[in-house]
Design a protein around this motif. Sequence first.
Motif, PDB file in Angstrom:
ATOM      1  N   LEU A 132       0.836  -1.195   0.000  1.00 15.48           N
ATOM      2  CA  LEU A 132       0.000   0.000   0.000  1.00 15.48           C
ATOM      3  C   LEU A 132       0.872   1.247   0.000  1.00 15.48           C
ATOM      4  O   LEU A 132       2.003   1.225   0.495  1.00 15.48           O
ATOM      5  CB  LEU A 132      -0.902   0.014   1.242  1.00 15.48           C
ATOM      6  CG  LEU A 132      -1.825  -1.185   1.434  1.00 15.48           C
ATOM      7  CD1 LEU A 132      -2.641  -1.014   2.714  1.00 15.48           C
ATOM      8  CD2 LEU A 132      -2.741  -1.363   0.242  1.00 15.48           C
ATOM      9  N   PRO A 133       0.372   2.347  -0.539  1.00 20.69           N
ATOM     10  CA  PRO A 133       1.125   3.599  -0.460  1.00 20.69           C
ATOM     11  C   PRO A 133       1.201   4.102   0.973  1.00 20.69           C
ATOM     12  O   PRO A 133       0.352   3.790   1.807  1.00 20.69           O
ATOM     13  CB  PRO A 133       0.311   4.547  -1.351  1.00 20.69           C
ATOM     14  CG  PRO A 133      -1.067   3.976  -1.355  1.00 20.69           C
ATOM     15  CD  PRO A 133      -0.895   2.489  -1.273  1.00 20.69           C
ATOM     16  N   ASN A 134       2.228   4.879   1.234  1.00 19.94           N
ATOM     17  CA  ASN A 134       2.470   5.370   2.576  1.00 19.94           C
ATOM     18  C   ASN A 134       1.365   6.331   3.000  1.00 19.94           C
ATOM     19  O   ASN A 134       1.001   7.224   2.241  1.00 19.94           O
ATOM     20  CB  ASN A 134       3.831   6.082   2.621  1.00 19.94           C
ATOM     21  CG  ASN A 134       4.269   6.368   4.037  1.00 19.94           C
ATOM     22  OD1 ASN A 134       3.983   5.598   4.938  1.00 19.94           O
ATOM     23  ND2 ASN A 134       4.969   7.472   4.225  1.00 19.94           N
ATOM     24  N   PRO A 135       0.789   6.169   4.229  1.00 17.04           N
ATOM     25  CA  PRO A 135      -0.259   7.111   4.665  1.00 17.04           C
ATOM     26  C   PRO A 135       0.267   8.505   4.989  1.00 17.04           C
ATOM     27  O   PRO A 135      -0.521   9.440   5.107  1.00 17.04           O
ATOM     28  CB  PRO A 135      -0.830   6.429   5.922  1.00 17.04           C
ATOM     29  CG  PRO A 135       0.243   5.527   6.406  1.00 17.04           C
ATOM     30  CD  PRO A 135       0.977   5.072   5.195  1.00 17.04           C
ATOM     31  N   ARG A 136       1.585   8.651   5.122  1.00 15.36           N
ATOM     32  CA  ARG A 136       2.192   9.963   5.370  1.00 15.36           C
ATOM     33  C   ARG A 136       2.942  10.406   4.124  1.00 15.36           C
ATOM     34  O   ARG A 136       3.857   9.737   3.660  1.00 15.36           O
ATOM     35  CB  ARG A 136       3.166   9.892   6.550  1.00 15.36           C
ATOM     36  CG  ARG A 136       2.519   9.966   7.911  1.00 15.36           C
ATOM     37  CD  ARG A 136       3.581   9.893   8.999  1.00 15.36           C
ATOM     38  NE  ARG A 136       4.636  10.879   8.780  1.00 15.36           N
ATOM     39  CZ  ARG A 136       5.794  10.881   9.435  1.00 15.36           C
ATOM     40  NH1 ARG A 136       6.058   9.922  10.316  1.00 15.36           N
ATOM     41  NH2 ARG A 136       6.695  11.817   9.212  1.00 15.36           N
ATOM     42  N   THR A 137       2.564  11.564   3.599  1.00 17.98           N
ATOM     43  CA  THR A 137       3.224  12.068   2.396  1.00 17.98           C
ATOM     44  C   THR A 137       4.585  12.676   2.694  1.00 17.98           C
ATOM     45  O   THR A 137       5.408  12.821   1.788  1.00 17.98           O
ATOM     46  CB  THR A 137       2.340  13.123   1.730  1.00 17.98           C
ATOM     47  OG1 THR A 137       2.044  14.176   2.676  1.00 17.98           O
ATOM     48  CG2 THR A 137       1.021  12.502   1.261  1.00 17.98           C
ATOM     49  N   ASP A 138       4.848  13.046   3.961  1.00 16.86           N
ATOM     50  CA  ASP A 138       6.103  13.701   4.301  1.00 16.86           C
ATOM     51  C   ASP A 138       7.156  12.733   4.839  1.00 16.86           C
ATOM     52  O   ASP A 138       8.238  13.162   5.238  1.00 16.86           O
ATOM     53  CB  ASP A 138       5.865  14.795   5.350  1.00 16.86           C
ATOM     54  CG  ASP A 138       5.252  14.234   6.628  1.00 16.86           C
ATOM     55  OD1 ASP A 138       4.654  13.140   6.578  1.00 16.86           O
ATOM     56  OD2 ASP A 138       5.361  14.906   7.687  1.00 16.86           O
ATOM     57  N   LYS A 139       6.869  11.446   4.842  1.00 21.86           N
ATOM     58  CA  LYS A 139       7.827  10.484   5.380  1.00 21.86           C
ATOM     59  C   LYS A 139       8.936  10.235   4.376  1.00 21.86           C
ATOM     60  O   LYS A 139       8.685   9.973   3.199  1.00 21.86           O
ATOM     61  CB  LYS A 139       7.134   9.170   5.736  1.00 21.86           C
ATOM     62  CG  LYS A 139       8.071   8.155   6.362  1.00 21.86           C
ATOM     63  CD  LYS A 139       7.337   6.905   6.832  1.00 21.86           C
ATOM     64  CE  LYS A 139       8.294   5.931   7.490  1.00 21.86           C
ATOM     65  NZ  LYS A 139       7.601   4.720   8.007  1.00 21.86           N
ATOM     66  N   GLN A 140      10.179  10.293   4.864  1.00 22.47           N
ATOM     67  CA  GLN A 140      11.339  10.027   4.033  1.00 22.47           C
ATOM     68  C   GLN A 140      11.699   8.553   4.145  1.00 22.47           C
ATOM     69  O   GLN A 140      12.153   8.088   5.187  1.00 22.47           O
ATOM     70  CB  GLN A 140      12.521  10.903   4.479  1.00 22.47           C
ATOM     71  CG  GLN A 140      12.272  12.392   4.381  1.00 22.47           C
ATOM     72  CD  GLN A 140      12.068  12.840   2.942  1.00 22.47           C
ATOM     73  OE1 GLN A 140      12.697  12.316   2.012  1.00 22.47           O
ATOM     74  NE2 GLN A 140      11.191  13.819   2.738  1.00 22.47           N
ATOM     75  N   CYS A 141      11.466   7.821   3.066  1.00 22.44           N
ATOM     76  CA  CYS A 141      11.726   6.386   3.072  1.00 22.44           C
ATOM     77  C   CYS A 141      13.196   6.117   2.775  1.00 22.44           C
ATOM     78  O   CYS A 141      13.899   6.936   2.179  1.00 22.44           O
ATOM     79  CB  CYS A 141      10.859   5.680   2.034  1.00 22.44           C
ATOM     80  SG  CYS A 141       9.087   5.961   2.240  1.00 22.44           S
ATOM     81  N   ALA A 142      13.654   4.963   3.209  1.00 23.15           N
ATOM     82  CA  ALA A 142      15.023   4.549   2.921  1.00 23.15           C
ATOM     83  C   ALA A 142      15.183   4.304   1.425  1.00 23.15           C
ATOM     84  O   ALA A 142      14.251   3.887   0.739  1.00 23.15           O
ATOM     85  CB  ALA A 142      15.361   3.290   3.708  1.00 23.15           C
ATOM     86  N   SER A 143      16.376   4.589   0.926  1.00 20.80           N
ATOM     87  CA  SER A 143      16.646   4.361  -0.488  1.00 20.80           C
ATOM     88  C   SER A 143      16.656   2.863  -0.790  1.00 20.80           C
ATOM     89  O   SER A 143      16.927   2.050   0.101  1.00 20.80           O
ATOM     90  CB  SER A 143      18.002   4.971  -0.862  1.00 20.80           C
ATOM     91  OG  SER A 143      19.035   4.389  -0.062  1.00 20.80           O
ATOM     92  N   PRO A 144      16.348   2.466  -2.021  1.00 23.37           N
ATOM     93  CA  PRO A 144      16.359   1.032  -2.354  1.00 23.37           C
ATOM     94  C   PRO A 144      17.736   0.420  -2.141  1.00 23.37           C
ATOM     95  O   PRO A 144      18.770   1.061  -2.337  1.00 23.37           O
ATOM     96  CB  PRO A 144      15.954   1.023  -3.831  1.00 23.37           C
ATOM     97  CG  PRO A 144      15.219   2.309  -4.042  1.00 23.37           C
ATOM     98  CD  PRO A 144      15.878   3.308  -3.132  1.00 23.37           C
ATOM     99  N   ALA A 145      17.737  -0.832  -1.717  1.00 25.14           N
ATOM    100  CA  ALA A 145      18.995  -1.543  -1.492  1.00 25.14           C
ATOM    101  C   ALA A 145      19.698  -1.784  -2.819  1.00 25.14           C
ATOM    102  O   ALA A 145      19.067  -2.126  -3.821  1.00 25.14           O
ATOM    103  CB  ALA A 145      18.729  -2.862  -0.779  1.00 25.14           C
TER     104      ALA A 145
END
Length: 321
Positions: A132-145
Motif C-alpha cells: 500500500l502507499p504510505n499514509p504519510r506524504t512527508d515520510k522520508q523512506c530509505a533508499s532502495p537496497a
Amino acid sequence: MTDEVIVDLISLSPTEGKPNNGAVSSPPPEKIKCLLAMAITVFGTSFASSMIVLNNDRVPINQPPLPDIILDVSPSSPFAFQLAECIVFMLLIAMFSIIALHHHKWIIFRRIFVNLGLLYIFRGICLYVTTLPNPRTDKQCASPASSLSETWMRAFALFSRAGLSVAGQNYCGDLIFSGHTVSIIGLYLYISEYTPPSQRLLRSAAFVMAAFGVFLVLVSREHYTIDIVVAYYLVTRMHWTYHTIANIPALQKHSRSNLLCRNFLHPIVVFFEGNVGGSVPNEFLSPRELQSNLESFLGGGYYYRLVHGGGRPSPCTSTSR
C-alpha cells in the motif's frame, strides 16, 4: 462401553478430577519447549524484518495515501509514534515484572513466544503480498537496497532494533498489519490474564495505557485504520483461541463436535500445552522464595555482598547460637 469425557456446560471443562475449578496446582515447566517457542519468535521477527526491507523497494512513489475515514478527520502528531513506543516499553516492564514473580513463568513465556512468533510470521506474509502507499506524504523512506547483501544487512539491523522508530527505523511499506498495535494489545492481554482479580488498579492502568497507545499509533499516521483493526482482531483471537484450547483439556482431543480441531493453532497448542492439564493458577513467589531464587541465581557469596555489603562470610563463622 467406551470411556467418555463429561464436560461441564457452564465452565466447558471436564467435571471429573477437576481440582480448584479446573486449575492445575503444579504443571511442569518444560523449559525445553520454552526455548523452542523462543526460536519461533526469533524466526517470526526476522522473517517480518526481511519482508519489511524488501517491501520498502516496492512502495509506490509519489502516490497519494488511500482514503481513510478516520485519518481524514483525526489530528496528526509527529511525536505520537515515539510516545506509543514509550508505552510499549512501560507495558513490557510491567508484564515482565509480573511474569518474573509468577510461579509458572516458563509456561507463560512459552505462550507469549508462540503467539508473538506466529503473529509476526503472518504479518510478514500480509505486508508483502499487498503493498500500500504510505499514509504519510512527508515520510522520508530509505533508499532502495543496491545489492542482496545490503538487503540482508538492513534486515538484520531492523531485527536487532526490534523495528522501533526511536532506533532509526525508516522503512516504508510496513503497513498491514500494525506490529506496534500487536505489541500493545498483546502486552495488555497477558497483564490482564496473569494478574489476580484483586489487582484491579493495575489492570485498569494497563487498559488505559493500551487504549492510549493504540490511539497514538493511529494519529501518528504510520498506519491506516485497517492496520489497527486487523491487528486487534488477530492478536485477540489468537490469544483467546490458544488459551481456550490450553485451559480445557477436552478441547485438545479430536472429535466431530470439536471444530477447534480444524484451527491451525490446535496441533501447536497440543504440542506445547498437552502436559499442562488445565488453566494455570495465578500463584506468585513469596518474599522467602524470591530470596532463595536470587541466592541460587547469583550465588550465595555474591548475594550476601550485594545485600549486606562487605566480604563473603567466612565458612568458619557460625551465625547460630
